[in-house]
Motif scaffolding. Structure first.
Motif: not given
Ligand code: BGC
Length: 337
Positions: A198-211
């Motif tokens: 839950x702490x490391x998941x990136x919602x929707x695999x979206x790269x802006x969320x990862x950024x």
């Protein structure tokens, strides 16, 4: 790792399903509903369209950017009464209601790449061996950092895919089964302390969320100049933005994973920026999926090699799991981009 082939009585089931779908006949139309969230899905779409058209099927394909858009698209596709529908689910638990119509119209459903949960509408599942992918990441880090041989301590951070995608959970769980003992023994240090899904998941695999997340990690936990030596990235899109942010801070490139063998990732591997990716050739998956489509439409025999892993909450979905392939600098030149 790759499950043993099982065929047996599935032929009979396939013939029975094909018989049921006759009323819902509309030429040889196959509906396909995929996400448009990463470039790998566009490649999956191109591949399935090409394979089906070569087999004289007509393909009605729709791409969706959100779970709600996908549900509406699936509802529309089903109203056209295709022979079969193939779905790459954005929200694997969010299709229960819309798939009631598939049952009512007796339209077989094939889950593509991602399992669809909590419904008995799903006939087959075509995917890669998602457990093996997580294990492959863990084993690659373990070997490259010589953790078994006492290497370390190394700083590491973790990213995982979107919570609504069952694959993301499997990847993380199987990777962590290998790396967690080294966190416990102090050979891997996660400065952020964020290791659970839950702490490391990136919602929707979206790269802006990862950024957003990598920026926060770097500017909070690595501001003092500490090196970040390893990053588990759940796919190539996300690895790309992580590497950009690391480079923007003039930090050394970490050992970093990926998934999908995106052309951009293959270039980064050649340039020594991304360490490795896991190749999931869309054509392999499509070929197995087309066998399943033919089974439900024509009463032929699908390839099935797993009848135990994918309990979707209601039934065990018979699956074919393709074998993924690690690609790094030692073999990247042999891979077609
Ligand atoms: C797939 C990956 C893909 C990701 C984002 C996952 O379900 O297995 O290959 O990168 O979704 O689309």
């Amino acid at each position: 790792m790759v499950k043993k082939i099982f065929i047996g009585a599935l032929l009979l089931i396939a013939i029975a399903i094909a018989g049921c779908s006759d009323e819902a006949s509309n030429g040889r139309v196959v509906a396909v509903s995929f996400p448009n969230t990463t470039s790998s899905w566009q490649r999956n779409g191109d591949s399935i369209k090409r394979f089906l058209e070569e087999d004289n099927f007509t393909v009605d394909i729709q791409f969706a950017g959100s779970a709600s858009e996908q549900s509406s698209q699936i509802a529309e596709l089903l109203e056209k009464k295709p022979k079969c529908i193939v779905i790459g689910a954005i929200d694997g638990e969010g299709l229960v209601d819309v798939l009631e119509k598939a049952k009512e119209y007796e339209i077989p459903v094939i889950a593509f790449d991602r399992i669809i949960k909590n419904t008995d509408a799903v006939t087959y599942y075509a995917s890669y061996d998602n457990e093996a992918i997580g294990e492959a990441w863990g084993m690659y880090f373990e070997a490259a950092l010589n953790l078994k041989g006492g290497g370390g301590p190394y700083n590491i951070e973790f990213f995982a895919g979107g919570p609504t995608d069952n694959n993301a959970h499997l990847f993380h769980k199987n990777m962590m089964a290998i790396l967690d003992p080294y966190i416990k023994s102090g050979k891997l240090i996660c400065r952020s302390g964020q290791t659970d899904f839950d702490s490391v998941a990136v919602a929707d695999w979206n790269s802006s969320n990862a950024r957003t997340r990598i920026k926060t990690l770097l500017d909070t936990y690595y501001k003092d100049g500490a090196p970040l030596q390893a990053v588990v990235s759940p796919n190539d899109d996300i690895a790309g933005v992580i590497l950009e942010e690391i480079r923007a801070r003039n930090m050394a490139a970490p050992l970093i994973s990926g998934l999908d063998a995106d052309p951009a990732a293959l270039e980064r591997i050649k340039a020594g920026q991304q360490t490795f990716t896991v190749g999931k050739d869309p054509d392999h998956l499509t070929a197995k999926c087309v066998r399943m489509i033919k089974a439900v439409v024509e009463g032929t025999q699908p390839d099935i090699n797993d009848v135990k892993t994918y309990n979707n909450g209601v039934k065990i979905v018979p699956a074919y799991l393709c074998t993924p392939m690690i690609i790094d600098k030692t073999n990247v030149d042999q891979i077609k981009g």
